[in-house]
Every structure is written in C-alpha cells, then in structure tokens.
Design a protein around this motif. Structure first.
Motif, PDB file in Angstrom:
ATOM      1  N   GLN A  96       0.826  -1.205   0.000  1.00  0.00           N
ATOM      2  CA  GLN A  96       0.000   0.000   0.000  1.00  0.00           C
ATOM      3  C   GLN A  96       0.861   1.255   0.000  1.00  0.00           C
ATOM      4  N   GLU A 126       2.387   1.641  -3.502  1.00  0.00           N
ATOM      5  CA  GLU A 126       1.383   2.029  -4.490  1.00  0.00           C
ATOM      6  C   GLU A 126       1.079   3.518  -4.395  1.00  0.00           C
ATOM      7  N   ARG A 127       1.013   4.043  -3.187  1.00  0.00           N
ATOM      8  CA  ARG A 127       0.790   5.478  -3.017  1.00  0.00           C
ATOM      9  C   ARG A 127       1.945   6.283  -3.594  1.00  0.00           C
ATOM     10  N   HIS A 140       2.388   4.316  -7.849  1.00  0.00           N
ATOM     11  CA  HIS A 140       1.241   3.868  -8.635  1.00  0.00           C
ATOM     12  C   HIS A 140       1.634   2.753  -9.610  1.00  0.00           C
ATOM     13  N   GLN A 168       7.601   8.179   3.529  1.00  0.00           N
ATOM     14  CA  GLN A 168       6.378   8.980   3.572  1.00  0.00           C
ATOM     15  C   GLN A 168       5.466   8.565   4.713  1.00  0.00           C
TER      16      GLN A 168
END
Length: 503
Positions: free
Chosen positions: A277, A280-281, A284, A350
């Motif tokens: 996850q 992917e953030r 993408h 992040q």
C-alpha cells in the motif's frame, strides 16, 4: 602554508583526543594530500558523521580525500606509523553503520576513484575503481550487450567498493549471485600501505583463495581501490508476473514451491500488504491493495525460455492459491511492476519521520512464520513495521517505523530490530544477508556465533591488521558486549557502541 587550527573548536564527541594530538595527526597527514583534500573543521566533517544508518553518528577527527593511489598509500603508511584509526568510505549508502567514522581517527573518502579503467567484451570483464557506482558499470558496458548483474536497490548511488565490503546482493541475486560471485579480483592496500591483490582474472590462482575473505569483510582487512568484475550478457527479453495472495502462508508456500520445482527466477520478491500500500501510493505501480502479500516473479532469457518459465511459474502460483495473476506484456509494464519494489525504502519515508531497515536471512519455508512473529512484535513494541523480502533467498528487509525525536521510540526500534535478528537465528537463519554487521548488529553477533568463533574472527583480523586500525569497533563484538547480552535483553534495550552519538 601553515594550517589554521582555529577551526578545531571544542568537539564534545572528540573529547577523548587532546588538541595536541589532533594537531599532530593533521600535520602528519598534511604532506599526503593537497590542502583542500584535508578536512578537519566542525562544518567540513559533519557531512561524514554517519552512513545510511542515521540513528548513530560521530564526527571523525579529520577527513582525507585522496586522488591518487600514491596518496592513499602515503595516508595509510602515516596512519600506521602514528597508530591512527582509519575508516574507508565510499558513497555512504550502507545501512549498518559500517562507514561510521572513528572519533579519534581518519575518515578515508575514496569518492574520487570513480573511473572505469578497462572493458573487455571478449572476456566479459571490466576493471573499475572502487568509487564507480554500481549502475555506472552496466551503463559503461551496455553498448557491448553486457551488464553487471548484482543490483542493490541503492545501485544508482552505491559504489562497487562498498558492494565488495558488504558482499551486496539485490533483486536478481537469486539467479546471478551476490557480489562475491561476480568479482574476479581486488587490488588495494593493507593498513601498512603494502599493495595487496586477491583473486585472479583466471578461474583459479596459486596460493590461498583469499577473495571470499576480503569480499564481505566490511573494510576491516584492507582498503579496496580496484575491482575486476564479471559481466553478464543482457537477456533477449524479460517478463514479470505479479501475483496476489490472500494469506502470508500461501505466498510463502508459493516461494518454496517455485524453487522446489527447479525454477530459478531472475527475481523473486515479496511485499506484505502494508508495504504494498505504501509503494502504491508512492509510484502507482498497479498493485493489488487487498492482497495480504504480493510476489514479483521475473523470468529472463530467450523468448522461448521466458515463455516456458512463465507458464511453469503461473501454474505453481495458481496451485498455491494466488488470487490474481498479471504478466507484463511489454518492457514498460515490467518496469512498472518493479517500480514499487525498487522504491520501497523512499515509500516508507512517507509513512514515518524515520525508519530502521533491518536485514537478516531465514530458510524460505519460514517466511510466513517470520511475518507472523513480526506482527506480534509490532503489538508488543508499539511500532509499525512494513516488510519487503528477497523471497527467493530468504533475505528479509523489515522496515521499523519510528520517530527519532522521541528517545523512547529509538530504544524500542533498536530492541525490535534485535529481536527480529535473533528470531532469524532461532529459525535457522543469519543476522545479515547483504547489509553487513557494522555497529548495528554487534550484540546480535553474540547470538549468531560462540565466544570461540568470535575469537577466531579477531585472530583473522589481526593477521591482516595487527594494531586493529582499520574500521575498529565494527563487526566483531567485544567479550564484554557478549557477556552483557543477557542483561541487555532483560532491560529491553540495545547496548550502545561507545562512540555513538544518539538523537
């Protein structure tokens, strides 16, 4: 021209060294390099205070940036004559504190040794200086249809000298091997300044085979200046399968079954849901966010070989319960599948102000067991951990998320990491796969090896470096550290290295 020692202001980290000793060391080194290549002020040495393991820091007494082999030799001879500790440094991308400076010694930066000296397409070899970036080797030989196979995630920045020190691997090490398997010979210097050559450009050489000893020795035996590497022909094509799994157990079983079927993928990587996850953030890549884990399984070779292997791997993955299967249809899609894995570390940045990237290895069949154990550790330590694995060879990279501005969280992160390492040993694995021991895993070396085994390593180092001047205080734990390990576990913390400055 006389040096200006007014910049040698009081340094709380270097309080163990008198001003007179500092001045004497700097004056002794002055003839070895140009004036601008000798750094000793607080401001100039600060950028060298740590490597990629930023939780631990100290400033060196001084930094030297030689440009020639003669300068390196003179520096080493001077340091040996004056009993000055020396820590060699490349790009500083290491993650275990292996390039952290010595407060009473010299930081030997080899960044200026960055030339590709020779490429031989016929023998498929290249001679490069230690400061050449990993990726730059492949870029330099691409015109010949060749590349350098080991590909650490930091390959855009890390140097071949650092790769040699840590025996680095990468995504494709399952099929093509670690640094050791792709290096033919190494040239450098001992701490006395004597020339040293290990290995050979032929398949065998006279005398003892010292190449496997120097590769992975973390700069404790010699200073590497030149490396002859093997080159690999570029594959005709490559395709990647992205497989989703509803449980960690199914994903772990799929890894074991692929290898059991005699398939050796070019790459075989696993990411858990939290890591998927986050990646992917960040990029993408098109990952399945509902999957408990995803596998990236790559095949390379001729068109026929790749097509056959993809069919075989899809069959195994389906039998092991894959809920989704996607196969890259072109090079752009293959790179997109890999983009999340390659950016796992920055993606984690992040999620948290800081993270501690661990590195251990376990038997492939225990992957799911380890992930379950880490889940329980998260609950006990109150910290999150996202996981990305070189699943093919069982090399784990759990990333423990914490806030270094909160001292208690750093202590918890250290204890969390130590438990991961020792759990790996209990499962039949090791405390490191490719990041090295450095200062980070000193205490865990007491869990991996007996007192007698650690003593043998000390004797081996003494054979190369009798005075213990090269990268001292790293890799091999002291007898006191091992004796206090049990007390450390009870406290729930980690024994600090005596020279570490903590956040």
């Amino acid at each position: 021209m006389a040096l200006n020692f007014e910049h040698l202001i009081a340094d709380p980290i270097n309080d163990g060294v008198s001003r007179e000793r500092k001045e004497a060391i700097i004056e002794a080194l002055r003839p070895c390099v140009k004036t601008h290549a000798l750094l000793y002020s607080w401001e100039d040495t600060t950028p060298y205070e740590c490597d990629g393991l930023t939780a631990y820091r100290t400033r060196p007494l001084c930094v030297v940036l030689p440009e020639t082999r003669q300068e390196v030799q003179d520096i080493l001879k001077t340091c040996h004559a004056h009993a000055i500790p020396v820590v060699a440094r490349g790009a500083g991308t290491g993650l275990s504190g292996g390039a952290m400076p010595h407060a009473q010694g010299v930081l030997l930066s080899l960044a200026k040794f960055n030339r590709v000296l020779d490429v031989n397409p016929t023998s498929r070899t290249a001679r490069v200086e230690c400061g050449v970036r990993n990726l730059a080797i492949s870029q330099a030989v691409a015109q010949h249809g060749l590349y350098y196979a080991p590909d650490p995630s930091s390959q855009i920045a890390c140097t071949i000298g650092g790769n040699v020190a840590e025996n680095s691997g990468g995504v494709h090490c399952l099929k093509y091997g670690l640094t050791l398997h792709n290096v033919l010979s190494i040239k450098g210097y001992t701490i006395e300044g004597d020339e040293l050559t290990v290995g050979s450009e032929t398949w065998d050489a006279e005398g003892l085979d010292l190449l496997p000893l120097v590769v992975g020795s973390e700069g404790m035996l010699a200073v590497t200046l030149e490396v002859t590497v093997k080159l690999t022909p570029s594959a005709q094509t490559a395709r990647c399968i992205m497989a989703s799994f509803a449980t960690l157990q199914d994903a772990g079983q799929a890894v074991a079954q692929i290898i059991a079927q005699g398939i050796i993928p070019a790459g075989l990587e696993m990411m858990d849901q939290a890591m998927t996850q986050a990646a992917e953030r960040f990029v993408h890549a098109g990952y399945d966010l509902d999957a408990a884990a995803i596998l990236l399984c790559e095949s390379d070779g001729t068109l026929a070989e790749v097509e056959e292997e993809i069919v075989r791997m899809k069959g195994v993955l389906s039998q092991c319960g894959a809920t989704q299967l996607a196969v890259s249809q072109n090079e752009a899609e293959r790179l997109r599948f890999w983009s999340g894995r390659k950016n796992a570390f920055p993606a984690s940045g992040q999620m948290s102000p800081d993270y501690m990237c661990m590195d251990s290895t376990i038997p492939r069949k225990r992957l799911a067991d380890m992930l379950e154990a880490i889940t329980l550790m998260q609950q006990r330590f109150g910290l999150r951990c996202v996981n990305v694995f070189h699943a093919g060879d069982g090399n784990l990279h759990p990333l423990i998320l914490f806030d270094a501005s909160i001292p208690e969280e750093l202590i918890k992160a250290e204890a969390f990491g130590a438990e991961i390492l020792e759990t790996s040993v209990e499962m039949g694995g090791t405390i490191t796969g490719e990041h090295g021991v450095g200062v980070e895993k000193l205490t865990s070396m007491c869990a991996q090896f007996t007192t007698e085994e650690n003593d043998q390593m000390r004797r081996l180092k003494a054979a190369f470096d009798p005075l213990g001047l090269l990268n001292p205080g790293k890799v091999i734990p002291s007898l006191q550290r091992c004796a206090e390990r049990g007390q450390m576990i009870v406290r729930g913390g980690v024994l600090p290295h005596p020279e570490l400055e903590r956040f």
